[in-house]
Each structure stands twice: as C-alpha cells, then as structure tokens.
Enzyme design. Structure first.
Site, PDB file in Angstrom:
ATOM      1  CE1 TYR A 105      -4.008  -2.061   5.247  1.00  0.00           C
ATOM      2  CE2 TYR A 105      -3.419   0.183   4.643  1.00  0.00           C
ATOM      3  CZ  TYR A 105      -3.786  -1.097   4.281  1.00  0.00           C
ATOM      4  OH  TYR A 105      -3.941  -1.418   2.950  1.00  0.00           O
ATOM      5  CB  SER A 157      -0.868   0.011   1.257  1.00  0.00           C
ATOM      6  OG  SER A 157      -1.560   1.234   1.376  1.00  0.00           O
TER       7      SER A 157
HETATM    8  N1  LIG Z   1      -8.692  -0.727  -1.440  1.00  0.00           N
HETATM    9  C1  LIG Z   1      -7.716   0.080  -1.061  1.00  0.00           C
HETATM   10  O1  LIG Z   1      -7.901   1.311  -0.936  1.00  0.00           O
HETATM   11  C2  LIG Z   1      -6.341  -0.474  -0.811  1.00  0.00           C
HETATM   12  C3  LIG Z   1      -5.264   0.412  -0.814  1.00  0.00           C
HETATM   13  C4  LIG Z   1      -3.990  -0.087  -0.585  1.00  0.00           C
HETATM   14  C5  LIG Z   1      -3.791  -1.428  -0.373  1.00  0.00           C
HETATM   15  N2  LIG Z   1      -4.848  -2.268  -0.366  1.00  0.00           N
HETATM   16  C6  LIG Z   1      -4.586  -3.688  -0.105  1.00  0.00           C
HETATM   17  O2  LIG Z   1      -5.137  -4.467  -1.142  1.00  0.00           O
HETATM   18  C7  LIG Z   1      -5.464  -5.756  -0.642  1.00  0.00           C
HETATM   19  C8  LIG Z   1      -6.878  -6.114  -1.060  1.00  0.00           C
HETATM   20  O3  LIG Z   1      -7.761  -5.175  -0.482  1.00  0.00           O
HETATM   21  P1  LIG Z   1      -9.194  -4.847  -1.080  1.00  0.00           P
HETATM   22  O4  LIG Z   1      -9.298  -3.370  -1.136  1.00  0.00           O
HETATM   23  O5  LIG Z   1      -9.479  -5.641  -2.264  1.00  0.00           O
HETATM   24  O6  LIG Z   1     -10.085  -5.309   0.185  1.00  0.00           O
HETATM   25  P2  LIG Z   1     -11.389  -6.225   0.277  1.00  0.00           P
HETATM   26  O7  LIG Z   1     -12.393  -5.811  -0.731  1.00  0.00           O
HETATM   27  O8  LIG Z   1     -11.796  -6.181   1.723  1.00  0.00           O
HETATM   28  O9  LIG Z   1     -10.837  -7.665  -0.046  1.00  0.00           O
HETATM   29  C9  LIG Z   1      -9.991  -8.304   0.881  1.00  0.00           C
HETATM   30  C10 LIG Z   1      -9.906  -9.783   0.547  1.00  0.00           C
HETATM   31  O10 LIG Z   1      -9.094 -10.423   1.540  1.00  0.00           O
HETATM   32  C11 LIG Z   1      -9.794 -11.555   2.058  1.00  0.00           C
HETATM   33  N3  LIG Z   1      -9.434 -11.775   3.453  1.00  0.00           N
HETATM   34  C12 LIG Z   1      -9.545 -10.895   4.475  1.00  0.00           C
HETATM   35  N4  LIG Z   1      -9.148 -11.469   5.609  1.00  0.00           N
HETATM   36  C13 LIG Z   1      -8.792 -12.750   5.307  1.00  0.00           C
HETATM   37  C14 LIG Z   1      -8.313 -13.842   6.055  1.00  0.00           C
HETATM   38  N5  LIG Z   1      -8.136 -13.763   7.380  1.00  0.00           N
HETATM   39  N6  LIG Z   1      -8.051 -14.996   5.421  1.00  0.00           N
HETATM   40  C15 LIG Z   1      -8.242 -15.109   4.078  1.00  0.00           C
HETATM   41  N7  LIG Z   1      -8.673 -14.101   3.309  1.00  0.00           N
HETATM   42  C16 LIG Z   1      -8.960 -12.937   3.927  1.00  0.00           C
HETATM   43  C17 LIG Z   1     -11.278 -11.189   1.887  1.00  0.00           C
HETATM   44  O11 LIG Z   1     -12.090 -12.354   1.720  1.00  0.00           O
HETATM   45  P3  LIG Z   1     -12.954 -13.085   2.827  1.00  0.00           P
HETATM   46  O12 LIG Z   1     -13.663 -12.026   3.606  1.00  0.00           O
HETATM   47  O13 LIG Z   1     -13.871 -13.944   1.998  1.00  0.00           O
HETATM   48  O14 LIG Z   1     -11.988 -13.874   3.619  1.00  0.00           O
HETATM   49  C18 LIG Z   1     -11.247 -10.456   0.553  1.00  0.00           C
HETATM   50  O15 LIG Z   1     -11.300 -11.372  -0.503  1.00  0.00           O
HETATM   51  C19 LIG Z   1      -5.243  -5.702   0.877  1.00  0.00           C
HETATM   52  O16 LIG Z   1      -4.005  -6.267   1.189  1.00  0.00           O
HETATM   53  C20 LIG Z   1      -5.235  -4.210   1.163  1.00  0.00           C
HETATM   54  O17 LIG Z   1      -4.476  -3.894   2.312  1.00  0.00           O
HETATM   55  C21 LIG Z   1      -6.128  -1.828  -0.589  1.00  0.00           C
END
Ligand SMILES: NC(=O)c1ccc[n+]([C@@H]2O[C@H](COP(=O)([O-])OP(=O)(O)OC[C@H]3O[C@@H](n4cnc5c(N)ncnc54)[C@H](OP(=O)(O)O)[C@@H]3O)[C@@H](O)[C@H]2O)c1
Length: 264
Positions: free
Chosen positions: A149, A136
């Site tokens: 985070y 991130s």
């Molecule tokens: N969106 C942003 O603004 C942003 C910015 C920077 C970085 N990121 C990073 O991008 C990545 C994806 O984020 P996203 O925005 O796509 O979030 P999201 O929509 O919440 O998706 C997160 C995914 O991780 C899975 N997950 C969460 N906890 C888990 C666990 N304990 N075991 C297995 N799977 C788990 C969730 O699935 P289940 O609930 O089905 O387990 C979901 O598929 C993360 O690492 C986040 O830190 C996001």
C-alpha cells in the site's frame, strides 16, 4: 457552473467529498465507483445535479467510458477531478509477495494515471481547473505489513509533485491530500478505536472532504489530515533512525489495521 468528478464516491472519503462539493452553488457532480446502487442513492440525496457511472477503474476501458460519460452528460467540461478510489490489503512482502504489490499499483497508481491521462484534455480545455489526488501519510512513512500500500502511495505522491509542476502552465492545479487514519467502510480502524490510547488518532471522512475542497477549488498544493500527521513525514526525513526504531518495535504492529478489502 462547475463540473466535479469524484472517484470512489460510493463510500467513505469519496462520499463525504461529494456531499461537501454539492453544497457549492452551481456544482454538477459525476460520481464514479463499482456499486451503482450506492451511487444512485447518494446522487438522489444531493442538492445538485449528479450523474453516476458504475465502473471498475482497473478495467482497460474504464478511462474511455468515464470520458465518454463526461462528453455525453456534461458537455465535455471538467473543472475538478478527485482521484480518490483506492484500497489496501495487509500483508508482508514475504507472505503476500509481488501479487499484493501489483494489485495495489493497479488500483492506487495505474488506474489514477490512466484516468488522468484520459481526462487531462478536458481539464486543460476547462482551465482554470484542478486535480486532487488522495494519497496517504503512508505515502511518506512506511510500516511493516502495509508495504505494498505504501509503495503505491509513495509513487502517487511523487507523480503528483511532478504533475503539479507540469500542468501549472496549462492552468490545471494539481494537489494532494494525505490522510492519516480515517474511519471509513474500507478502513474501519477498529483496533485503534477500541483503545483509549489510540482512539484520538482516528479522524472523520468529512475532515478529509474539507481538505480536498481546500486543495482543489482552494488551490493548496497539499494537506495532511489531521495536519499534525505532517510531523510524521518531517520526522522520517530528519530522524530516520528514530522513526525506523519506533516502527520496528512491537507496539507499532497496532498501527497496521484490518481493511474491508481483505475480508471481501
Ligand atoms: N480511511 C483511511 O484511513 C485512509 C487513510 C489514508 C488514505 N486513504 C485513501 O483515501 C481513499 C478513499 O478511502 P476510504 O477510506 O474512503 O475507503 P472506502 O470507504 O473503502 O472507499 C473506497 C472507495 O473506492 C471505490 N473503489 C474501490 N475499488 C475500486 C475500483 N476498482 N474501481 C472503482 N472504484 C473503486 C469504492 O467503491 P466501490 O466498492 O463501490 O467500487 C469506494 O467508493 C483511498 O485512496 C485510500 O487509500 C484512506
């Protein structure tokens, strides 16, 4: 044939990444997350073979279960590992304390390192292969209210840089993607999207998926999404006093947005 495993494939960036990778001829996907029904629905909609494994990646036995699944369903082959699953829970250290830091580390760092450790022998045996860690921009610049985070993502960034150098001789390319604000289920960025002044800084999951493709199969070491977010990282090094002043001011509070994890 290419076997690619995406963690956190049930939503957001992981789901978009699975869709992007499925367009490449000869791809087989392994979709991992906790919600099996979401994974099955996605797998059924993809134009390639996709197997699913429902697992909480913070569980002790999760890495061994993922490896056993790859061996049973995909002949032990692994060409691309996308460590994407992650979450954030807002809270200052004074209010949320070490417990909040610990749960971020367990999911955003420890689970990634434990899974990578279990799968590294398969990646080396399948070389040339690749790992993409989804970090991130918060892994380069920290804001009030998201320190736990940021700490987990700073750690992931440092570890990824070292792993890049260590695995190069083994033919395993290790890269990272550093997204800024991306509208997803977990990070809806509602506060930013509601205002015309900040709406433009919120990106889309398919842009991150494209960057993951450029870093993994494409062989790039790192990519910010959008690219301009790299300026925040540069500014933190070159103008630390200025960045601190900006991020300590009142308007910076609007950059600390609600997440889905904290409402569950
Ligand atoms: N969106 C942003 O603004 C942003 C910015 C920077 C970085 N990121 C990073 O991008 C990545 C994806 O984020 P996203 O925005 O796509 O979030 P999201 O929509 O919440 O998706 C997160 C995914 O991780 C899975 N997950 C969460 N906890 C888990 C666990 N304990 N075991 C297995 N799977 C788990 C969730 O699935 P289940 O609930 O089905 O387990 C979901 O598929 C993360 O690492 C986040 O830190 C996001």
């Amino acid at each position: 044939m290419t076997v690619a495993l995406v963690t956190g494939a049930s939503a957001g960036i992981g789901e978009a990444t699975a869709i992007r990778l499925s367009r490449e001829p000869g791809t087989e996907l392994v979709l991992v997350a906790r919600r099996e029904e979401k994974l099955r629905e996605l797998a059924g909609s993809l134009p390639c073979r996709a197997t699913v494994l429902a697992a909480d990646l913070t569980d002790e036995d999760a890495p061994a279960r993922v490896r056993a699944h790859l061996e049973a369903e995909h002949g032990g082959r692994l060409d691309l590992l996308v460590n994407n699953a992650g979450a954030a829970w807002r809270g200052s250290f004074g209010e949320a304390g070490y417990a909040n830091l610990r749960r971020h580390m367990e999911l955003n760092l420890d689970a990634v390192a434990r899974l990578t450790e279990a799968l590294l022998p398969l990646l080396r045996a399948s070389a040339p292969s690749a790992i993409v860690n989804v970090a991130s921009t918060a892994g380069r610049v920290a804001r009030a209210g998201t320190g736990a985070y940021s700490a987990s993502k700073f750690a992931l960034v440092g570890w990824t840089d070292a792993l890049y150098a260590e695995e190069k001789p083994h033919g395993v390319h290790v890269g990272m993607v550093l997204p800024g604000f991306v509208q997803t289920e977990g990070f809806p960025a509602t506060e930013l999207r509601e205002k015309a002044l900040t709406r433009w800084i919120v990106s889309k999951p398919d842009r991150v998926a494209e960057a993951i493709y450029e870093v993994g199969p494409g062989g790039k070491p790192e990519r910010y999404v959008p690219r301009a977010y790299a300026l925040a990282a540069v500014a933190r090094i070159l103008f630390p006093r200025l960045v601190r002043r900006v991020l300590t001011g009142g308007p910076a509070k609007s950059l600390t947005t609600r997440t889905a994890a904290e409402t569950r």
